[in-house]
Design an enzyme around this catalytic site. Structure first.
Site, PDB file in Angstrom:
ATOM      1  N   ASP B   7      -4.725 -10.202  -1.550  1.00 12.71           N
ATOM      2  CA  ASP B   7      -3.374 -10.005  -1.308  1.00 12.71           C
ATOM      3  C   ASP B   7      -3.083  -9.088  -0.232  1.00 12.71           C
ATOM      4  O   ASP B   7      -3.285  -7.650  -0.581  1.00 12.71           O
ATOM      5  CB  ASP B   7      -2.911  -9.728  -2.882  1.00 12.71           C
ATOM      6  N   GLU B  68      -2.994 -14.407   0.428  1.00 12.59           N
ATOM      7  CA  GLU B  68      -1.592 -14.927  -0.079  1.00 12.59           C
ATOM      8  C   GLU B  68      -0.923 -15.190   1.139  1.00 12.59           C
ATOM      9  O   GLU B  68      -0.740 -14.644   2.249  1.00 12.59           O
ATOM     10  CB  GLU B  68      -0.960 -13.685  -0.795  1.00 12.59           C
ATOM     11  N   ASP B 141      -2.371  -4.919  -8.052  1.00 15.32           N
ATOM     12  CA  ASP B 141      -2.567  -5.600  -6.637  1.00 15.32           C
ATOM     13  C   ASP B 141      -3.790  -6.210  -6.797  1.00 15.32           C
ATOM     14  O   ASP B 141      -4.236  -7.167  -6.184  1.00 15.32           O
ATOM     15  CB  ASP B 141      -2.369  -4.642  -5.617  1.00 15.32           C
TER      16      ASP B 141
END
Lengths: 176, 176
Positions: B7, B68, B141
Site C-alpha cells: 500500500d 494498491e 497500513d
C-alpha cells in the site's frame, strides 16, 4: 557547474546537460530524449527512464539535477502518471547523492524566453540563441530539458532560491 | 506462491508478505511499514521506499508484487505525490523481474471483507481471521498491505484477471 535538466514524462523524458563556468556563457554538452515503448507495461517504462537518467548521471557527472516542477492544473490521472516518472528521476538523483532543484513550467519559460506563456517554438528559438547552436534542440522535449537546465543556471547566478530538495548530510535509516 | 502486497505512500508504505500453497490456507510471512522521515526531502524519502521494498524482495523472493491501484477521486496534488511512491515501487519490482498486479482499494476491501466500503477496523479484523493471527496486523497500513496480498491470492485462485502489468520477455532498449 554542470546541470542536468529534465522534463519528465512516462512516454518521452526530455533532457539537456549544460555546463557553465564563471564569466563564460553556458555551453550545451548533450541533449535528447528517453523514449519508452508505448505498449510496454508501466513498471518497464519506469525502468527505462531510471536507467536512462542513471546513464546520463554516470556520463556527465552533473553537480545538480533540475526537474520540471509540478503543474497542478492537470487532472488527477495525468498527475499520477507523471508522478511515477518524476519519482524514478528523483530516486536516480538521490542514489547519486545529487541535489534536485524544481522549477514550475512557467518559471522555466520566463527565465529563458521572458514570459511564462512562451510557446514551444519560442523555447526552442531562445535555447538555440542562448547556447549558440546552429538550430533549436530537437525534438521539442529535448529543448524543454535544456531550458530547465538553463533556468537553473540563471537562477543560481542571481542567487534566487529554487524550490529545491537539498539532501541531508547523513542517510536516514529505513524504519519498519 | 509468495505475494508481496504493498500500500504505497510517501510517508508510510504498508506491506504484507503472504505465502499460499495449493490446498492450504494463506500464511503470513511478514508485515510492517516503511516509514520515511517527515522532514526529509522527497528524493530521499523515495530512496528509503525503494531500498525498503528492495530489501523485502531480497528477503522473501516473492513470485509477484501486488500494489494498491489508483483511486482517482483524490485531487491532482495528492495523486502526483502518491505517483512518486508508486513509481519507485513499480521500478523495484521491474528491476527484480517481477510481474506487478494492481487492485483498486474497493476491490481489495471487497475481496477481504466482502464490501468495497469496509472500514480500517474491518480490514484489520478480517486479515487477522483469514491468516489466523492473534491480533490484527499493526499499524493499519501494514494490514492494508496484507489485505492487498490476500486479494491477489483470492483473485488468482478464482482465475479472475487483475489489471496487471506483465513484463515483456525481453528488456527493451532505451532509445535516445
Amino acid at each position: 557547474m554542470i546541470v542536468l535538466g529534465i522534463d519528465p514524462g512516462t512516454a518521452v523524458t526530455g533532457y539537456g546537460v549544460v555546463q557553465e563556468e564563471r564569466g563564460a556563457p553556458p555551453r550545451l554538452l548533450e541533449c535528447g530524449v528517453i523514449r519508452t515503448l508505448a505498449n510496454a507495461p508501466l513498471p518497464h517504462r519506469l525502468r527505462n527512464i531510471f536507467e536512462g537518467v542513471g546513464a546520463l548521471l554516470e556520463r556527465h557527472k552533473p553537480d545538480v539535477v533540475a526537474v520540471e516542477g509540478v503543474f497542478f492544473g492537470r487532472n488527477a490521472r495525468s498527475a499520477m502518471v507523471l508522478g511515477h516518472a518524476r519519482g524514478v528521476i528523483l530516486l536516480a538523483a538521490s542514489i547519486h547523492g545529487l541535489d534536485v532543484a524544481e522549477y514550475p513550467p512557467a518559471e522555466v519559460k520566463n527565465a529563458v524566453v521572458g514570459t511564462g506563456r512562451a510557446t514551444k517554438e519560442q523555447v526552442g528559438f531562445m535555447t538555440q540563441k542562448l547556447l549558440r547552436l546552429r538550430e533549436p534542440p530537437k525534438p521539442a522535449d529535448a529543448a524543454d530539458g535544456v531550458a530547465i537546465a538553463l533556468c537553473h543556471c540563471f537562477r543560481s547566478r542571481s542567487g534566487r532560491g529554487s524550490s529545491s530538495f537539498p539532501l541531508p548530510a547523513a542517510v536516514a535509516p529505513v524504519t519498519r
